[in-house]
Design a protein around this motif. Structure first.
Motif, PDB file in Angstrom:
ATOM      1  N   HIS A 134      -3.279   6.486  -4.064  1.00 61.34           N
ATOM      2  CA  HIS A 134      -2.748   5.392  -3.260  1.00 61.34           C
ATOM      3  C   HIS A 134      -2.996   4.089  -3.994  1.00 61.34           C
ATOM      4  CE1 HIS A 134      -2.457   8.514  -0.265  1.00 61.34           C
ATOM      5  NE2 HIS A 134      -1.675   7.710   0.424  1.00 61.34           N
ATOM      6  N   TRP A 157       0.876  -1.177   0.000  1.00 63.73           N
ATOM      7  CA  TRP A 157       0.000   0.000   0.000  1.00 63.73           C
ATOM      8  C   TRP A 157       0.909   1.221   0.000  1.00 63.73           C
ATOM      9  CZ3 TRP A 157      -4.550   1.532  -1.235  1.00 63.73           C
ATOM     10  CH2 TRP A 157      -5.172   2.652  -0.654  1.00 63.73           C
ATOM     11  N   THR A 158       0.855   1.998  -1.056  1.00 70.53           N
ATOM     12  CA  THR A 158       1.825   3.080  -1.160  1.00 70.53           C
ATOM     13  C   THR A 158       1.222   4.310  -1.816  1.00 70.53           C
ATOM     14  OG1 THR A 158       3.987   3.722  -2.029  1.00 70.53           O
ATOM     15  CG2 THR A 158       2.698   2.229  -3.393  1.00 70.53           C
ATOM     16  N   PRO A 159       1.662   5.488  -1.373  1.00 70.39           N
ATOM     17  CA  PRO A 159       1.288   6.692  -2.110  1.00 70.39           C
ATOM     18  C   PRO A 159       2.061   6.729  -3.419  1.00 70.39           C
ATOM     19  CG  PRO A 159       2.821   7.249  -0.348  1.00 70.39           C
ATOM     20  CD  PRO A 159       2.540   5.778  -0.232  1.00 70.39           C
TER      21      PRO A 159
END
Lengths: 530, 213
Positions: free
Chosen positions: A354, A339-341
């Protein structure tokens, strides 16, 4: 003459459709509409690989969209900087000894452990790389170098900044320096300065395009908002603090730029897959949607399986390449759920999306990327993935995907054109391209880069800013090349040295016929939205 | 929904980049050692169940966080929803030990007025020749912070299971003593099996949730 032959092929293909399968009348009718076009295969939207409905991507001109900021170079300007270069280099020599000692003491913490990074920047090895890329701030602070360490190069980067400032003080802009078989290209993207150095046949424009990609990779990690903010707040900020741990992304991106025709063409390649199986995958993603989900992307290694998007939202090729690069560069997504910006700079350079990133199975190459506008959306998207998988299994599509992964590409022998060694075909309206396996001759990294360099050269001739070409035929010692661009497609072909120009011209028609026959498998013809 | 567990605890791994948080977590969840070459991007999510007593199964939801500064905005949002934290440092890298207090302070301040249950982890214990932090000083730091200390190695599978078990058990004991309880809008601790039996209202809330998605 070629047009007539092409029309004949299309016509006979139409006949065979009628004979073979009456139930395909609707798509056959569509095909006939295409073949009625005065120049079949040439008009945008009717070429092989064109989607029957809206495109998945922003429709980008192959090249101009990425380099719209650049202006054509003139010999006059590069001549002017010769004197400045000599003067600045003298100053650089004086500074170098003093600064390198100071920098090495203070910045030990930031040193990278990467092998290429530890190269001695005073060595012949470092100097003999075909290409270098440097990124520095407008204050001259080092941010990134492809080879060596930033701190060891701080004085050289200071020289680059000085060269740029010196020329700008005279109300001018430095674009490039050509000397002794090298070209040095400068690109200012406030608050960054990017410099590319090459001793290949790469044009200034091509080098600038590569620097643009590096710039967008950095924006993708930070957003333009944050990038501007940190430098407004403190001009001498060390951006490496924020970029720590991302060097491998930029390194990998530069490798892709040397080897992947997709980045050159602003296009992506699909996993070959029967369109019935692809439709099941697409509709399963379409069904597994969430309120704030904008894009659902299924990748197979470096191939696109499918992309489902929110209505009225389009993904730019460059943004998709950055996503491919993120996934391809990071082994950390293989287990678990990431889970990453991420900023998609062409879509919106100011803010983060995201992304939920996970492989369907740890041992599989199938990677699902779900892009959301909501930073709290993790569990919703995790649930979407579960529903997608359940649906795939229920409809027996998972097995088809796994089988397709066993043959992620195809051999040129399927096409059956004598003396043809390789080709790259891009459908403009769909933004997708297809290309067979490289033959053994080009499998080594260096040979692959050499072939890609030849394609790059043809590409820059076709898309020359002032003297573009429609087609070009070029002979070298080791192969003959033919490339052409129409309103519908771009095609690059590599022949053995025994090939002739007339063979090349006739090969185009045969190849287009083959691609038309295979388009269901090689392209996404029915993209979906939710 | 999986109802074979009594409670679900959310636990977060904290510490500088490269201390080995990802290797530690993968050893615990997958039972394998992977020499993770690439840094974690954002946060990674894993799940595993653990039996801490006969008949008591705890489902752990585990967040592996990126240690780099640019991810702080996303990783901090996961502090609030975690009940436990592993503070990880690298025994062969003094600086990562020196930063433990900062990590502890940053997280603790972020979740006030609530509290997290921590355990201090000295990782890479297999590299004894490169050791830079003595057990004594690490235990002293743990005592100062009022938390346990365990030395682990993902490579040798040393104390990994034990570290997570100790933390889980500590949380469970505090729960039984009433010092930690489930809260509306908080995901750090959730009830599982008992929800269906004892709290029909919560069951209804869950049904609503599934309708939204």
């Amino acid at each position: 003459m070629p047009d007539v032959r092409m029309a004949a092929y299309v016509h006979s293909k139409g006949v065979s459709w009628e004979v073979k399968n009456d139930t395909l009348m609707p798509s056959d009718r569509l095909r006939q509409d295409r073949s009625e076009s005065p120049t079949p295969g040439l008009v945008e939207g009717t070429e092989p690989g064109a989607g029957q409905e809206g495109a998945m991507f922003v429709h980008a001109q192959s090249f101009e969209d990425l380099t719209a900021d650049s202006e054509p170079n003139t010999d006059n300007k590069s001549a002017e900087v010769d004197d400045a270069q000599e003067e600045a280099l003298e100053e650089g020599d004086e500074e170098e000894h003093l600064e390198s000692e100071q920098e090495e003491k203070g910045k030990e913490e930031l040193k990278n452990s990467n092998k290429a990074k530890e190269e001695d920047v005073t060595s012949e090895t470092w100097r003999s790389h075909r290409k270098h890329v440097f990124v520095l701030s407008e204050a001259g602070k080092p941010i990134y170098t492809r080879y060596g360490t930033e701190e060891a190069l701080s004085s050289i980067m200071g020289v680059m900044m000085l060269l740029m400032s010196f020329v700008e003080d005279k109300k001018n802009i430095i674009r490039s320096i050509h000397a002794d078989g090298y070209r040095v290209v400068f690109l200012r993207k406030t608050p960054l300065i990017l410099v590319g150095v090459s001793r290949t046949s790469c044009s200034d424009r091509e080098l600038t395009r590569e620097l643009q990609y590096v710039y967008f990779q950095i924006v993708s990690l930070l957003t333009l908002t944050q990038l501007n903010h940190v430098f407004q707040h403190r001009q001498s900020y060390d951006l490496r603090r924020l970029l720590a741990g991302s060097e491998h992304l930029t390194d990998n991106l530069l490798r892709l730029l040397d080897r992947d025709p997709g980045l050159l063409l602003s296009a992506v390649m699909c996993l070959p897959l029967a369109n019935s199986a692809r439709d099941v995958v697409s509709s399963s993603l379409q069904a597994a949607k969430a309120k704030n989900l904008v894009f659902s992307i299924l990748l197979a290694g470096n191939r696109l399986v499918t992309l489902v998007r929110k209505k009225d939202q389009f993904l730019h090729h460059m943004d998709l390449h950055l996503l491919f690069n993120l996934v391809g560069s990071s082994s950390s997504f293989r287990e678990g759920e990431g889970w990453t910006p991420i900023c998609l700079p062409k879509f919106n350079p100011a803010g983060f999306f995201h992304a939920h990133i996970s492989y369907l199975e740890p041992a599989s190459d199938l990677c699902l990327i779900l892009v959301s506008t909501d930073r709290e959306d993790f569990f919703n998207l995790s649930d979407c993935k579960k529903r997608f998988l359940e649906r795939l299994r229920r409809r027996s599509a998972y097995q088809s995907l796994q089988e397709a992964l066993n043959t992620p590409s195809y051999s040129l022998s399927q096409v059956g054109i004598p003396e043809l060694r390789h080709f790259v075909y891009k459908s403009k309206s769909s933004g997708l391209y297809t290309s067979p396996d490289l033959p053994a001759l080009y499998e080594g990294g260096e040979e692959q880069e050499r072939l890609m360099g030849l394609y790059q050269h043809l590409h820059s001739c076709l898309h020359h800013p002032t003297r573009p070409l429609r087609c070009i035929y070029r002979c070298t010692d080791t192969e003959n090349l033919y490339a052409l661009v129409t309103s519908g497609f771009e095609l690059y072909l590599c022949f053995s040295p025994l090939g002739t120009k007339s063979l090349a011209v006739s090969a185009v028609n045969r190849l287009l016929k083959w691609i038309r026959k295979e388009e269901d498998r090689l392209f996404i013809l029915s993209p979906l939205t939710y | 929904m999986d109802t074979l567990w009594q409670y679900q605890f959310r636990i977060i791994l904290l510490g500088d980049s490269t201390v080995g948080k990802s290797s530690l977590l993968k050893r615990f969840t997958d039972g394998i050692y992977s020499d993770v070459a690439d840094p974690t991007v954002g946060v990674d999510f894993y799940a595993r169940s653990i039996d801490i007593e006969p008949g008591v199964k705890i489902k752990l939801q585990l967040w592996d966080t990126a240690g780099q500064e640019r991810f702080r905005s996303i990783t901090t949002s996961y502090y609030r929803n975690s009940v436990g934290g592993l503070l990880v440092f690298d025994l062969t890298n003094r600086k990562t030990f020196d930063h433990v207090r900062e990590w502890h302070r940053e997280v603790s301040e972020h979740i006030l007025p609530h509290h997290m249950v921590y355990i201090l982890i000295g990782h890479k214990s297999d590299l004894s020749r490169d050791r830079k932090v003595t057990r004594d000083e690490a235990e002293q730091l743990a005592a100062d912070l009022g938390i346990r200390y365990v030395e682990t190695s993902a490579k040798c599978n040393s104390n990994v299971e034990r570290a997570f078990e100790l933390l889980t058990r500590d949380i469970y004991e505090l729960m039984k003593m009433g010092e930690i309880s489930t809260r509306d809008g908080w995901d750090g601790v959730k009830s599982g099996l008992t929800a269906k039996v004892l709290y029909p209202a919560e069951e209804e809330a869950e049904r609503e949730k599934s309708c939204n998605c």
